[in-house]
Scaffold this motif. Structure first.
Motif, PDB file in Angstrom:
ATOM      1  N   PHE A 100       8.245   5.163  -0.482  1.00 35.92           N
ATOM      2  CA  PHE A 100       7.882   3.867  -0.898  1.00 35.92           C
ATOM      3  C   PHE A 100       6.403   3.556  -0.549  1.00 35.92           C
ATOM      4  O   PHE A 100       5.670   2.771  -1.518  1.00 35.92           O
ATOM      5  N   ARG A 148       8.784 -10.902  -3.254  1.00 36.82           N
ATOM      6  CA  ARG A 148       8.689 -10.068  -2.496  1.00 36.82           C
ATOM      7  C   ARG A 148       9.770  -8.905  -2.661  1.00 36.82           C
ATOM      8  O   ARG A 148      10.876  -9.539  -2.996  1.00 36.82           O
ATOM      9  N   LEU A 185       6.965  -4.744  -0.593  1.00 37.32           N
ATOM     10  CA  LEU A 185       5.940  -4.921  -1.677  1.00 37.32           C
ATOM     11  C   LEU A 185       5.706  -6.306  -2.239  1.00 37.32           C
ATOM     12  O   LEU A 185       6.661  -7.018  -2.354  1.00 37.32           O
ATOM     13  N   PHE A 228       4.332   0.106  -1.272  1.00 31.51           N
ATOM     14  CA  PHE A 228       5.197  -0.874  -0.115  1.00 31.51           C
ATOM     15  C   PHE A 228       4.521  -0.488   1.098  1.00 31.51           C
ATOM     16  O   PHE A 228       4.027   0.424   1.491  1.00 31.51           O
TER      17      PHE A 228
END
Ligand SMILES: CC(C)(COP(=O)(O)OP(=O)(O)OC[C@H]1O[C@@H](n2cnc3c(N)ncnc32)[C@H](O)[C@@H]1OP(=O)(O)O)[C@@H](O)C(=O)NCCC(=O)NCCS
Length: 166
Positions: free
Chosen positions: A116, A105, A153, A121
């Motif tokens: 992001f 992660r 993510l 993400f």
């Protein structure tokens, strides 16, 4: 898209003054947390640098928070170089490093979750980040009034399969 003359490379000790100045400027604008030169010297190996025509144009760092978890920290692009894809390229380089390390992660605390989101993400509850809270947040001057948004993510999912599996 790659700008002509753009180089992505590992951080070097000689970058520390320029990284420090960029982060100080962005911290003064309230966009991220400041770091001391001493801290940057100790963590310069975490950094990816985007260099445009021999000028430091953007930086970002991958910090390891635990055996499975990494954090994108200190992501910043010099204002005159913003919106040319450099932030995205630096972040993608950090994602590649995190994958190569075998992290599962990758998180960030940010005021620009939209940046992001384009890279896959997802916004997550800050309470789902115990390692971060205990190791770093307790030392942060914003601990009791943190208004940053946590994004994550997952690196252990093949891109495109999460939505397909429901
Ligand atoms: C956030 C930051 C690193 C992005 O770097 P950048 O090189 O300007 O971004 P890119 O050109 O790679 O952006 C790619 C896309 O992300 C999105 N994006 C970029 N900056 C954004 C912002 N501030 N807010 C929302 N979305 C953004 C856009 O969709 C952009 O594509 P577009 O320009 O075609 O619309 C840069 O704006 C910056 O240094 N900001 C100040 C420091 C900061 O907030 N750092 C993040 C800490 S986690």
């Amino acid at each position: 898209m790659t700008e002509p003359g753009l180089i992505l490379r590992a951080g070097r000790m000689s970058d520390v003054p320029a990284i420090h100045a960029l982060l100080r400027e962005q911290a003064a604008a309230g966009n991220l947390l400041p770091r001391t030169q001493e801290n940057l010297v100790r963590h310069v190996r975490d950094f990816v640098v985007a260099e445009q025509d021999a000028t430091l144009a953007g930086v970002g760092a991958l910090e390891i928070m635990g055996p499975d978890l990494g954090e994108v920290r200190s992501l910043a692009v010099v204002p005159m170089f913003q919106r040319r894809g450099m932030g995205e390229q630096v972040t993608q380089a950090l994602v590649r490093q995190a994958r190569e390390l075998g992290l599962k992660r990758l998180m960030a605390l940010t005021y620009v979750p939209g940046f992001f989101a384009r890279l896959g993400f997802e916004v997550v509850d800050k309470d789902s980040l115990p390692e971060k809270v205990w190791q770093v947040c307790v030392k942060c001057y914003k601990f009791n009034r943190c208004d940053e948004i946590a994004v994550m993510l997952r690196l252990d999912e093949v891109p495109g399969t999460a939505a397909a599996s429901g």
